[in-house]
Design an enzyme around this catalytic site. Structure first.
Site, PDB file in Angstrom:
ATOM      1  N   GLU A  48       0.868  -1.172   0.000  1.00 28.77           N
ATOM      2  CA  GLU A  48       0.000   0.000   0.000  1.00 28.77           C
ATOM      3  C   GLU A  48       0.903   1.219   0.000  1.00 28.77           C
ATOM      4  OE1 GLU A  48      -2.576   0.251   3.354  1.00 28.77           O
ATOM      5  OE2 GLU A  48      -3.540  -1.663   2.940  1.00 28.77           O
ATOM      6  N   ASP A  59      -5.247   9.191  10.811  1.00 27.06           N
ATOM      7  CA  ASP A  59      -3.962   8.620  11.219  1.00 27.06           C
ATOM      8  C   ASP A  59      -3.575   9.035  12.625  1.00 27.06           C
ATOM      9  OD1 ASP A  59      -2.940   7.033   8.987  1.00 27.06           O
ATOM     10  OD2 ASP A  59      -3.078   8.910   7.870  1.00 27.06           O
TER      11      ASP A  59
END
Lengths: 267, 412
Positions: A48, A59
């Site tokens: 990824e 995040d």
């Protein structure tokens, strides 16, 4: 080879696939690409490639620090295509949607396909908003990976499954990216509920960081997705060479983990 | 005959989309919570008991209806020999000192209705944080407020107020350490704790249903102001001015006038050092189409789509995006958006203090500066209605430094 074929091949070997995330451009573009190659050397099956974004609201602190540094270093979405091209394994771009929106979704899909990319994971693009992306992905034969969450209703699981190609990303716990001490028990339930509505491989991300956790998740999922542990290995290293070695070592530990699943599952 | 589209009223439009703006660009994990919220607020707004309770709190706690005050000395000083009339909608007189309480009380009631026990909020100037902390104290909810470190410094008074009210204030140290980053952090909290937590967004921004819901909880400003202007002046105003960061006070006062085509609506964005310098917070005047905090709208961004830091002397307007309904009103030409640089806003701030005995919030001073411009344009027959969205107690520190009001070495 496509992401799905790679995951199926792992399955035929009696194990889960290992999927590794790294943001492009941390600490610089060349080193991040070298680190992705080290991940593949260590046993990562699918990559990824993260695109750094100024407001990464899904995040945790670790990936925030890495992507902030990547942006200070001047990383752009186009650097993602370089990484996809050179990573040495099937690679999907993982990005906040605004960057693609700005680039232009048709042009982005064309450039991603031209770089040999397998597809895209879209953590803040729910299927309801994805008509443009779906059309562009179909035109260029790209995988489109949506997420499912513990709060997804059966209807939403079915929508995500219908809307996805390649695999489904099960965000196994409520929260942002980052390693956790315990693999959430909700992960197993979520995978089971998802498998009721789809034949697509279901891969689990969020919170996995160690070989033991990878083994545990590999006991019930088709793929194990790891991000923060790779970022940490790269961040904590004193220099480039030891960073790349550390990243490869983490990959080896996790790759061994996904191969231990059968024995863990049996206990 | 007019075309069907021309007869469709602009009031009452609801999301998820306003033209090409709006939507839900959020993680799947939050979809369930947004659906739950959407259903809860639709049910609540249709329920006489809920609306009765909200109305009661408006009357007995917030202090609604807020006054309308004519500002003739301000108008004369601003407009020269033939000044337009300037009317101030006094949201600064609400409990807690700004319009933010209208929305906070409404969403706190919804939180109870959804069976949640904790509210989180982002705040820039601290007004929304104070309003949230207040509503939480009143209704017995836990409150956590995220605030950029830079803003905590420039709005220290409001930090203390929130803490006195029992809220936990968490400093945000990422990014530009202002409102945008506080919102990022609140989103991270929400996705982690969504089961017991409601994210009480203070602006008419964010994913659907927030832009619609916040507008519906703020539109009381315009409903009252329209009625009050008719009573005071015998007609509707020519122009309505409001400051625009995310845009909740502006959409709140604009909404009641959307279907009065003779009334011009003017949103004043923070021009910072001037839009031409790149150091500003004017997303409509100086931004591009992007996605920020879950909604598609005008965003200050670079060529790659990375958010550019906003700049404004006003913490409450220091946001690089704008509510999607404003972006749409700009697109269809129903509202006009202009920018006011820091210096011009501070001039209007000082003028209102000295001519009317009202210290406005620096945010609201941008709207006052817009009213001065519009008043000069209209001349003596004109009426300008200004949303005085908040009071300026929180800004005395900034103003003291800006105008040099504290002598060197005064010490205390």
């Amino acid at each position: 080879m496509s992401a799905r074929a790679t995951i199926e091949r792992a399955k035929s070997e009696g194990r889960a696939a290992l999927i590794g995330y790294l943001p492009v451009g941390f600490p610089d573009v060349a080193t991040s690409v070298a680190a992705m190659r080290a991940m593949v050397a260590g046993g990562v099956d699918v990559l990824e490639v993260g695109l750094p974004y100024s407001d990464p609201l899904m995040d945790g602190p670790l990936i925030q620090r890495a992507t902030e540094a990547a942006l200070v270093g001047g990383a752009t979405p186009a650097d993602g295509f370089t990484a996809v091209r050179e990573a040495g394994a099937p690679a999907l771009v993982m990005t906040y949607w605004t960057l693609v929106d700005r680039y232009g979704v048709a042009r982005f899909a064309a450039d991603l396909a031209a770089a040999g990319g397998a597809g895209m994971i879209t953590p803040d693009l729910i299927p309801d908003e994805a008509a443009g992306w779906h059309a562009a992905a179909d035109e260029h034969g790209l995988d489109r990976v949506h997420l499912v969450a513990p709060t997804s209703t059966p209807e939403r699981l079915a929508l995500a499954a219908r809307s996805s190609r390649g695999f489904l990303y099960a965000a196994s716990l409520m929260g942002v990216t980052g390693e956790r001490d315990l693999v959430s028990t909700t992960a197993k339930d979520l995978v089971a509920r998802t498998k009721e509505v789809t034949d697509l491989p279901v891969c689990v991300g969020l919170g996995v960081g160690t070989g033991a956790q990878a083994a545990e998740v590999a006991g019930f999922a088709d793929g194990v997705i790891v991000g923060s542990a790779f970022v940490r290995a790269l961040m904590d290293a004193p220099d480039r060479a030891s960073g790349l070695a550390a990243v490869e070592a983490v990959a080896r530990e996790l790759a061994a983990g996904v191969r231990k699943a059968a024995s863990v599952a049996a206990t | 005959m007019h075309a069907q589209a021309a007869r469709t009223p602009l009031t009452g439009r609801t999301g998820p989309y306003f033209g090409r703006f709006g939507g839900r660009f959020i993680p799947e994990a939050l979809v369930a919570a947004l659906e739950e919220l959407d259903a809860a607020y639709r049910d609540a707004l249709a329920e006489p008991e809920f609306m009765g309770r909200l109305d009661e709190l408006h009357r007995t706690y917030v202090g609604r209806p807020s006054l309308i005050t004519e500002a003739p000395r301000f108008a004369r000083h601003a407009g020269g020999r033939a000044p337009a009339r300037i009317l101030l909608k006094r949201e600064d007189l609400n409990h807690t000192g700004s319009h933010k309480i209208n929305n906070a009380i409404g969403q706190a009631l919804l939180t109870l209705r959804m069976g949640k026990t904790r509210v989180i909020a982002e705040t820039g100037a601290g007004q929304h944080g104070v309003a949230t902390a207040t509503a939480a104290a009143l209704l017995g909810l836990d409150a956590v407020v995220y605030m950029g470190e830079v803003d905590m410094r420039r709005q220290a008074l409001n930090v203390v107020r929130m803490r006195l009210l029992g809220a936990e204030v968490i400093p945000v140290t990422s990014g530009s350490r202002t409102l945008k980053d506080a919102m990022n952090e609140a989103m991270r909290d929400w996705v982690t704790n969504v089961e017991n937590t409601h994210y009480l967004i203070g602006s008419a921004a964010g994913p659907h249903p927030f832009p619609t819901m916040v507008r519906e909880l703020q539109q009381v400003i315009g409903v009252e102001a329209r009625r009050q202007t008719l009573a005071l002046a015998g007609r509707l105003p020519d122009v309505v001015c409001a400051c625009v960061g995310g845009g909740s006070n502006a959409i709140g006062i604009f909404h009641a006038f959307l279907d009065d085509p003779e009334v011009e609506l003017v949103g004043l964005e923070a021009g910072g050092d001037g839009v031409e310098t790149g150091r500003h917070a004017a997303s409509v005047s100086g931004g591009g189409l992007g996605i920020l905090h879950g909604t598609r709208t005008f965003v200050l961004q670079d060529a790659h789509g990375q958010t550019v830091e906003s700049h404004s002397i006003s913490a409450g307007l220091d946001y690089p995006g704008v509510g999607p309904q404003h972006a749409w009103l700009h697109d269809i030409g129903r509202a006009r958006y202009a920018s006011v640089p820091d210096a011009e806003a501070m001039e209007a701030f000082a003028l209102l203090c000295r001519t009317e005995g009202i210290i406005p919030a620096i945010e609201s001073a941008h709207a006052l500066a817009g009213a001065i411009r519009e008043g000069r344009r209209l001349g003596p027959d004109g009426i300008v209605l200004v949303n005085l969205s908040g009071r300026g107690d929180k800004d005395v520190d900034t103003a003291a430094r800006y105008f040099g009001l504290l002598g060197e070495g005064s010490g205390e």
